[in-house]
Motif scaffolding. Structure first.
Motif, PDB file in Angstrom:
ATOM      1  N   PRO A 187      35.043  29.746  40.866  1.00  0.00           N
ATOM      2  CA  PRO A 187      35.719  31.043  40.879  1.00  0.00           C
ATOM      3  C   PRO A 187      35.722  31.681  42.270  1.00  0.00           C
ATOM      4  CG  PRO A 187      33.795  31.062  39.413  1.00  0.00           C
ATOM      5  CD  PRO A 187      33.748  29.796  40.190  1.00  0.00           C
ATOM      6  N   VAL A 188      36.718  31.334  43.060  1.00  0.00           N
ATOM      7  CA  VAL A 188      36.889  31.904  44.405  1.00  0.00           C
ATOM      8  C   VAL A 188      38.212  32.665  44.411  1.00  0.00           C
ATOM      9  CG1 VAL A 188      36.974  31.427  46.876  1.00  0.00           C
ATOM     10  CG2 VAL A 188      35.665  29.920  45.352  1.00  0.00           C
ATOM     11  N   ALA A 189      38.149  33.956  44.675  1.00  0.00           N
ATOM     12  CA  ALA A 189      39.337  34.805  44.573  1.00  0.00           C
ATOM     13  C   ALA A 189      40.200  34.770  45.832  1.00  0.00           C
ATOM     14  CB  ALA A 189      38.930  36.240  44.271  1.00  0.00           C
ATOM     15  N   GLY A 190      39.584  34.565  46.988  1.00  0.00           N
ATOM     16  CA  GLY A 190      40.341  34.552  48.235  1.00  0.00           C
ATOM     17  C   GLY A 190      40.230  35.864  48.984  1.00  0.00           C
ATOM     18  N   PRO A 191      40.568  35.865  50.282  1.00  0.00           N
ATOM     19  CA  PRO A 191      40.394  37.053  51.130  1.00  0.00           C
ATOM     20  C   PRO A 191      41.095  38.303  50.625  1.00  0.00           C
ATOM     21  CG  PRO A 191      40.879  35.121  52.459  1.00  0.00           C
ATOM     22  CD  PRO A 191      41.067  34.707  51.039  1.00  0.00           C
ATOM     23  N   GLN A 192      42.330  38.156  50.108  1.00  0.00           N
ATOM     24  CA  GLN A 192      43.082  39.352  49.723  1.00  0.00           C
ATOM     25  C   GLN A 192      42.380  40.141  48.612  1.00  0.00           C
ATOM     26  OE1 GLN A 192      46.921  37.949  48.447  1.00  0.00           O
ATOM     27  NE2 GLN A 192      46.038  36.285  47.246  1.00  0.00           N
ATOM     28  N   TYR A 193      41.602  39.469  47.787  1.00  0.00           N
ATOM     29  CA  TYR A 193      40.839  40.141  46.738  1.00  0.00           C
ATOM     30  C   TYR A 193      39.415  40.470  47.195  1.00  0.00           C
ATOM     31  CZ  TYR A 193      44.500  39.075  43.352  1.00  0.00           C
ATOM     32  OH  TYR A 193      45.692  39.015  42.675  1.00  0.00           O
ATOM     33  N   TYR A 194      38.767  39.507  47.823  1.00  0.00           N
ATOM     34  CA  TYR A 194      37.372  39.720  48.225  1.00  0.00           C
ATOM     35  C   TYR A 194      37.250  40.787  49.307  1.00  0.00           C
ATOM     36  CZ  TYR A 194      32.628  38.671  49.816  1.00  0.00           C
ATOM     37  OH  TYR A 194      31.297  38.754  50.167  1.00  0.00           O
ATOM     38  N   TYR A 195      38.136  40.762  50.298  1.00  0.00           N
ATOM     39  CA  TYR A 195      38.108  41.785  51.340  1.00  0.00           C
ATOM     40  C   TYR A 195      38.319  43.175  50.745  1.00  0.00           C
ATOM     41  CZ  TYR A 195      38.590  38.033  54.868  1.00  0.00           C
ATOM     42  OH  TYR A 195      38.413  36.922  55.666  1.00  0.00           O
ATOM     43  N   ALA A 196      39.220  43.264  49.763  1.00  0.00           N
ATOM     44  CA  ALA A 196      39.468  44.553  49.114  1.00  0.00           C
ATOM     45  C   ALA A 196      38.247  45.014  48.339  1.00  0.00           C
ATOM     46  CB  ALA A 196      40.666  44.443  48.177  1.00  0.00           C
ATOM     47  N   ALA A 197      37.507  44.079  47.777  1.00  0.00           N
ATOM     48  CA  ALA A 197      36.345  44.420  46.962  1.00  0.00           C
ATOM     49  C   ALA A 197      35.178  44.931  47.803  1.00  0.00           C
ATOM     50  CB  ALA A 197      35.912  43.206  46.149  1.00  0.00           C
ATOM     51  N   ASN A 213      30.082  39.507  39.033  1.00  0.00           N
ATOM     52  CA  ASN A 213      31.189  39.446  38.069  1.00  0.00           C
ATOM     53  C   ASN A 213      32.208  40.565  38.295  1.00  0.00           C
ATOM     54  OD1 ASN A 213      30.244  37.172  36.515  1.00  0.00           O
ATOM     55  ND2 ASN A 213      28.642  38.518  35.730  1.00  0.00           N
ATOM     56  N   TYR A 214      32.306  41.030  39.515  1.00  0.00           N
ATOM     57  CA  TYR A 214      33.207  42.147  39.842  1.00  0.00           C
ATOM     58  C   TYR A 214      34.639  41.873  39.398  1.00  0.00           C
ATOM     59  CZ  TYR A 214      35.857  45.468  42.725  1.00  0.00           C
ATOM     60  OH  TYR A 214      36.703  46.451  43.157  1.00  0.00           O
ATOM     61  N   PHE A 215      35.132  40.660  39.641  1.00  0.00           N
ATOM     62  CA  PHE A 215      36.528  40.349  39.338  1.00  0.00           C
ATOM     63  C   PHE A 215      36.782  40.117  37.849  1.00  0.00           C
ATOM     64  CE2 PHE A 215      36.181  38.934  43.834  1.00  0.00           C
ATOM     65  CZ  PHE A 215      37.054  39.871  44.368  1.00  0.00           C
ATOM     66  N   ASN A 216      35.724  40.212  37.070  1.00  0.00           N
ATOM     67  CA  ASN A 216      35.900  40.140  35.630  1.00  0.00           C
ATOM     68  C   ASN A 216      36.723  41.324  35.130  1.00  0.00           C
ATOM     69  OD1 ASN A 216      35.636  39.673  32.892  1.00  0.00           O
ATOM     70  ND2 ASN A 216      33.484  39.153  33.011  1.00  0.00           N
ATOM     71  N   GLN A 217      36.592  42.472  35.840  1.00  0.00           N
ATOM     72  CA  GLN A 217      37.291  43.689  35.424  1.00  0.00           C
ATOM     73  C   GLN A 217      38.235  44.241  36.492  1.00  0.00           C
ATOM     74  OE1 GLN A 217      37.091  44.784  32.377  1.00  0.00           O
ATOM     75  NE2 GLN A 217      35.415  43.438  31.704  1.00  0.00           N
ATOM     76  N   HIS A 218      38.127  43.754  37.718  1.00  0.00           N
ATOM     77  CA  HIS A 218      38.906  44.330  38.828  1.00  0.00           C
ATOM     78  C   HIS A 218      39.882  43.304  39.411  1.00  0.00           C
ATOM     79  CE1 HIS A 218      36.421  47.999  39.134  1.00  0.00           C
ATOM     80  NE2 HIS A 218      35.437  47.205  38.750  1.00  0.00           N
ATOM     81  N   THR A 219      41.107  43.753  39.648  1.00  0.00           N
ATOM     82  CA  THR A 219      42.123  42.865  40.241  1.00  0.00           C
ATOM     83  C   THR A 219      42.834  43.543  41.420  1.00  0.00           C
ATOM     84  OG1 THR A 219      43.785  43.639  38.634  1.00  0.00           O
ATOM     85  CG2 THR A 219      42.534  41.659  38.061  1.00  0.00           C
ATOM     86  N   GLU A 220      42.128  44.511  42.052  1.00  0.00           N
ATOM     87  CA  GLU A 220      42.733  45.188  43.209  1.00  0.00           C
ATOM     88  C   GLU A 220      42.916  44.200  44.352  1.00  0.00           C
ATOM     89  OE1 GLU A 220      39.919  46.233  41.772  1.00  0.00           O
ATOM     90  OE2 GLU A 220      40.605  47.978  40.627  1.00  0.00           O
ATOM     91  N   ILE A 221      44.010  44.351  45.084  1.00  0.00           N
ATOM     92  CA  ILE A 221      44.362  43.401  46.134  1.00  0.00           C
ATOM     93  C   ILE A 221      44.771  44.145  47.395  1.00  0.00           C
ATOM     94  CG2 ILE A 221      46.771  43.279  45.383  1.00  0.00           C
ATOM     95  CD1 ILE A 221      46.756  40.313  46.055  1.00  0.00           C
ATOM     96  N   LEU A 222      44.471  43.580  48.547  1.00  0.00           N
ATOM     97  CA  LEU A 222      44.903  44.174  49.809  1.00  0.00           C
ATOM     98  C   LEU A 222      46.419  44.078  49.939  1.00  0.00           C
ATOM     99  CD1 LEU A 222      42.372  42.769  52.459  1.00  0.00           C
ATOM    100  CD2 LEU A 222      42.469  45.102  51.569  1.00  0.00           C
ATOM    101  N   THR A 223      47.002  45.047  50.617  1.00  0.00           N
ATOM    102  CA  THR A 223      48.424  44.953  50.945  1.00  0.00           C
ATOM    103  C   THR A 223      48.610  43.802  51.924  1.00  0.00           C
ATOM    104  OG1 THR A 223      48.689  47.336  50.678  1.00  0.00           O
ATOM    105  CG2 THR A 223      50.401  46.173  51.918  1.00  0.00           C
ATOM    106  N   SER A 224      49.572  42.959  51.662  1.00  0.00           N
ATOM    107  CA  SER A 224      49.793  41.786  52.520  1.00  0.00           C
ATOM    108  C   SER A 224      50.090  42.213  53.942  1.00  0.00           C
ATOM    109  CB  SER A 224      50.948  40.939  51.983  1.00  0.00           C
ATOM    110  OG  SER A 224      50.635  40.413  50.724  1.00  0.00           O
ATOM    111  N   PRO A 225      49.520  41.520  54.933  1.00  0.00           N
ATOM    112  CA  PRO A 225      49.806  41.850  56.332  1.00  0.00           C
ATOM    113  C   PRO A 225      51.204  41.381  56.715  1.00  0.00           C
ATOM    114  CG  PRO A 225      48.446  39.889  56.220  1.00  0.00           C
ATOM    115  CD  PRO A 225      48.582  40.389  54.808  1.00  0.00           C
ATOM    116  N   GLY A 226      51.703  41.911  57.829  1.00  0.00           N
ATOM    117  CA  GLY A 226      53.010  41.480  58.312  1.00  0.00           C
ATOM    118  C   GLY A 226      54.052  42.577  58.194  1.00  0.00           C
ATOM    119  N   TRP A 227      55.275  42.190  58.445  1.00  0.00           N
ATOM    120  CA  TRP A 227      56.405  43.134  58.452  1.00  0.00           C
ATOM    121  C   TRP A 227      56.862  43.385  57.024  1.00  0.00           C
ATOM    122  CZ3 TRP A 227      62.089  41.678  58.994  1.00  0.00           C
ATOM    123  CH2 TRP A 227      62.891  42.833  59.103  1.00  0.00           C
TER     124      TRP A 227
END
Length: 340
Positions: A187-197, A213-227
């Motif tokens: 269970p690896v969520a990736g930077p966009q989720y882990y950084y937000a957490a 077990n944070y991601f068991n209930q949370h699905t907040e994600i960083l805004t994608s970088p770029g234009w």
């Protein structure tokens, strides 16, 4: 030419395949394997009944399409069987989140490995060093090419190398489901989720706490970088909104499956054909794009490349044992030569 192609599409096969296609057996095997996982973790899952019903529906659909093919055995119904299983990948992908969130998250381990091996977090710094609109669009173009490349290569096999169409589909679907097994167990969520957490400030300081077990209930994600005004940027964001979940980061299946697609294109016509060069162009974009968009750590992308090569040759070897390709024109020529 179009008329002849349509006639060939609806032409009834003289010797239709009686059983399920090899790739359909792969789908059923994965459904059974994950069903066992559901039974063992039943009390920890959010909606185990829905997961079980979903699998039963997929089995029923697979058998229904097999029946349609038996009634009308032609290339069109063969194509429908493949298309249905490929379309269902959009259901199987978020399903990995439903299963793996019963396990503790491992992002802190992978982020720490990244920091130790590289000395920084490329997923955080890459877009900061290359904020230009044209580069952002190029990266998002590469990231969004994932499924279109899959369709192009399979349709090419269907139209020009039909005798290897089942084999190509078997290799691709098998690779997908091997990755999905890994995603359930890791269970690896990736930077966009882990950084937000944990907060970007901690990431910049090289501090990577265990979120359990944070991601068991949370699905907040960083805004994608770029234009954010770019067409391909919006395309990737729409895909995230539609089906992205905090799952499937290690190894990167975007890189891994694109590697498999590249090797299939190479197999189709070696390195001298437009198909290979087309896939190669997007493959070159895909690798950095997974890190730029913060979907993956760099070690995820590297692991995706290595496992993609491994899975292709492993499944291609298995395909020789389990698939029975339709005889192509080359096979008939070889037969005539041997008779002489």
């Amino acid at each position: 030419m179009i008329v002849n192609w349509l006639i060939e599409l609806f032409k009834i096969e003289k010797e239709p395949k009686r059983g399920l296609m090899s790739y359909e057996w792969v789908v059923l095997a994965y459904a059974l394997l994950t069903l066992l996982f559901i039974f063992f973790t039943y009390t920890k899952l959010q909606s185990p009944e829905a997961l079980i019903v979903g699998r039963l529906r997929i089995v029923a659909m697979t058998l229904a399409l097999w029946l349609v093919y038996r009634l009308v055995p032609c290339k069109l119904t063969i194509l429908a069987r493949m298309a249905a299983q490929m379309a269902l990948l959009a259901w199987w992908y978020p399903d990995t989140y439903e299963l793996n969130r019963v396990l503790p998250n491992l992002d802190h381990i992978f982020a720490t490995w990244e920091q130790t091996l590289i000395g920084c977090q490329p997923a955080l710094l890459f877009s900061l060093h290359m904020p230009q609109a044209w580069f952002s669009e190029l990266m998002n173009l590469g990231y969004s090419s994932y499924y279109p490349l899959l369709v192009v290569v399979l349709l090419y096999y269907f139209a020009y190398r039909y005798h290897e169409f089942e084999r190509a589909t078997f290799i691709l679907l098998s690779s997908f489901f091997i990755y999905y097994v890994l995603f359930v167990l890791l269970p690896v969520a990736g930077p966009q989720y882990y950084y937000a957490a944990i907060g970007v400030d901690k990431v910049a300081a090289g501090v990577f706490p265990d979120v359990g077990n944070y991601f068991n209930q949370h699905t907040e994600i960083l805004t994608s970088p770029g234009w954010d005004g770019g067409f391909f940027y919006q395309l990737v964001e729409s895909a995230h909104d539609a089906g992205e979940r905090p799952t499937a980061a290690f190894p990167s299946s975007h890189v891994g499956v694109t590697t498999v697609i590249l090797l299939l294109a190479w197999h189709a016509h070696s390195r001298r054909h437009w198909l290979f060069w087309l896939v190669l162009f997007f493959f070159v974009l895909m690798f950095p794009a997974t890190v730029y968009t913060q979907a993956h750590y760099l070690i995820d992308a590297i692991a995706g490349l290595l496992t993609g090569i491994l899975f292709y040759y492993l499944v291609a070897w298995i395909a020789q044992k389990v698939t029975m390709p339709v005889k192509g024109p080359a096979s008939h020529k070889n037969k005539r030569k041997s008779r002489k």
